[in-house]
Design a protein around this motif. Structure first.
Motif, mmCIF file in Angstrom:
data_model
loop_
_atom_site.group_PDB
_atom_site.id
_atom_site.type_symbol
_atom_site.label_atom_id
_atom_site.label_comp_id
_atom_site.label_asym_id
_atom_site.label_seq_id
_atom_site.Cartn_x
_atom_site.Cartn_y
_atom_site.Cartn_z
ATOM 1 N N ILE A 148 0.722 -1.544 0.226
ATOM 2 C CA ILE A 148 0.318 -0.355 -0.289
ATOM 3 C C ILE A 148 0.429 1.267 0.167
ATOM 4 O O ILE A 148 0.819 1.989 -0.630
ATOM 5 N N LEU A 149 1.874 1.318 0.922
ATOM 6 C CA LEU A 149 2.528 2.555 0.818
ATOM 7 C C LEU A 149 3.660 2.611 -0.571
ATOM 8 O O LEU A 149 3.673 3.986 -0.662
ATOM 9 N N GLU A 150 3.948 1.927 -0.972
ATOM 10 C CA GLU A 150 5.021 1.709 -2.672
ATOM 11 C C GLU A 150 3.917 2.454 -3.396
ATOM 12 O O GLU A 150 4.113 3.020 -3.868
ATOM 13 N N ARG A 151 2.782 1.430 -3.416
ATOM 14 C CA ARG A 151 1.800 2.251 -4.267
ATOM 15 C C ARG A 151 1.346 3.870 -4.423
ATOM 16 O O ARG A 151 1.363 4.511 -5.017
ATOM 17 N N GLU A 152 1.217 4.268 -3.012
ATOM 18 C CA GLU A 152 1.192 5.572 -2.869
ATOM 19 C C GLU A 152 2.214 6.569 -2.695
ATOM 20 O O GLU A 152 2.206 7.465 -3.624
ATOM 21 N N TRP A 153 3.657 6.013 -2.953
ATOM 22 C CA TRP A 153 4.947 6.473 -2.556
ATOM 23 C C TRP A 153 4.815 6.507 -4.270
ATOM 24 O O TRP A 153 5.152 8.197 -4.758
ATOM 25 N N ARG A 154 4.164 5.729 -5.111
ATOM 26 C CA ARG A 154 4.235 5.844 -6.985
ATOM 27 C C ARG A 154 3.382 6.674 -7.462
ATOM 28 O O ARG A 154 3.421 7.841 -8.296
ATOM 29 N N THR A 155 2.011 6.876 -6.586
ATOM 30 C CA THR A 155 0.972 8.040 -7.276
ATOM 31 C C THR A 155 1.601 9.558 -6.792
ATOM 32 O O THR A 155 1.830 10.040 -7.959
ATOM 33 N N GLN A 156 2.190 9.680 -5.354
ATOM 34 C CA GLN A 156 2.407 10.642 -5.590
ATOM 35 C C GLN A 156 3.474 11.031 -6.528
ATOM 36 O O GLN A 156 4.017 12.521 -6.931
ATOM 37 N N ALA A 157 4.567 10.018 -6.652
ATOM 38 C CA ALA A 157 5.853 10.538 -7.876
ATOM 39 C C ALA A 157 5.311 11.127 -9.121
ATOM 40 O O ALA A 157 5.250 11.463 -9.871
#
Length: 306
Positions: free
Chosen positions: A41-50
């Motif tokens: 979940i955190l990795e996907r959030e970071w990708r969304t932010q990127a």
């Protein structure tokens, strides 16, 4: 009715510990989900932010970093990673389902890791231990919350060398709130007074922060992550500042011993990073359960106390 339950558990510690053991198995099943899904979940959030940051860039960059489908702790439904068959409720009973299925998927017979029942059993036994040690009451409820959080953090840090803010910060704030709302309880390690909790949280964070920057200044390398600071602060919030030296000594000693054993027995590269969170978590849990006994035992062995 609630008073009757409270009286029953207060007068029968074994019944309370047994009930908490069953609760711990159920919580352990949920912790397996947290350990596996939260980093994703955190990795996907970071990708969304990127993606948002790079949205003004090329279309190729936008396509590469396109947001992933929704993924939470509850959705999508748990399924076999090999054949994608949904896991039915009867196949998800803690420990029992794994034993009945002989550690294999009901559909494709792919092997299911023994780690899942191990986390469930560990959570069950540690929860029962906490219940037996503290007895029925607010301190036991607080200690169970801390235990479950530490188990989740240990699993995630072993897998990803990550201590998520989603767990460390709520754990710290819960300790501070418990200190204010419940306050220090006579004969119990937690919660502590509001003063001790505030000083504990601040000194826990700052002490490792100073060690981190001193180590970096001398060696040019980073010896630990900021998640370790926050976990130590959370332990300080729950246990108070007086216990922090014991936690630090226990965690450092355990980490050093296990690190040497892994180098000698497994040929581990001594330069390879090793997560410090599990050692902090284990030391914090032991200090929560037997902090005074450990300190007094050391003082007697050293001759400082008779």
């Amino acid at each position: 009715m609630l008073n009757d339950i409270a009286q029953t558990y207060t007068s029968d510690p074994a019944l309370f510990a047994g009930s908490v053991f069953v609760l711990g198995l159920i919580v352990g099943s949920f912790l397996n989900v947290v350990i596996y899904r939260l980093p994703i979940i955190l990795e996907r959030e970071w990708r969304t932010q990127a993606t948002e940051v790079l949205s003004t860039g090329s279309e190729a960059a936008d396509a590469t970093l396109a947001p992933s489908p929704p993924f939470t702790l509850s959705k999508p439904r748990s399924a076999c990673p090999n054949c994608k068959a949904p896991i039915a409720a009867l196949q998800n009973i803690p420990v029992i389902s794994w034993l009945v299925l002989r550690g294999r998927c009901a559909s494709c017979k792919t092997k299911i890791s023994a780690r899942y029942p191990l986390v469930e059993l560990t959570t069950g036994f540690l929860s029962a231990w906490v219940a037996w040690h503290f007895g029925f009451g607010a301190p036991a409820a607080c200690a169970l919350f801390v235990t479950w959080a530490l188990i989740a953090l240990t699993g995630i840090d072993i897998d990803h060398q990550l201590l998520p803010d989603n767990i460390t910060l709520p754990l710290m704030w819960a300790g501070l709130i418990a200190a204010v709302v419940i306050g220090a309880t006579t004969g119990s390690a937690l919660p502590v007074s509001a003063k001790d909790a505030i000083i504990g949280a601040a000194s826990g964070y700052l002490s490792l922060w100073l060690v981190f920057h001193a180590f970096k200044l001398v060696t040019g390398k980073e010896g630990m992550g900021y998640g370790d600071f926050k976990l130590f602060a959370a332990l300080g919030a729950w246990l108070g500042w007086k216990v922090l030296p014991l936690v630090l000594v226990l965690s450092a000693a355990t980490g050093a011993v296990l690190g040497i054993l892994m180098i000698v027995l497994r040929g581990r590269d001594r330069r390879a990073p090793m997560p410090f969170g599990p050692y902090l978590a284990a030391a914090g849990w032991l200090a929560m359960m037997y902090g005074d006994a450990l300190v007094n035992g050391y003082l007697r062995l050293s001759g400082l106390k008779h």
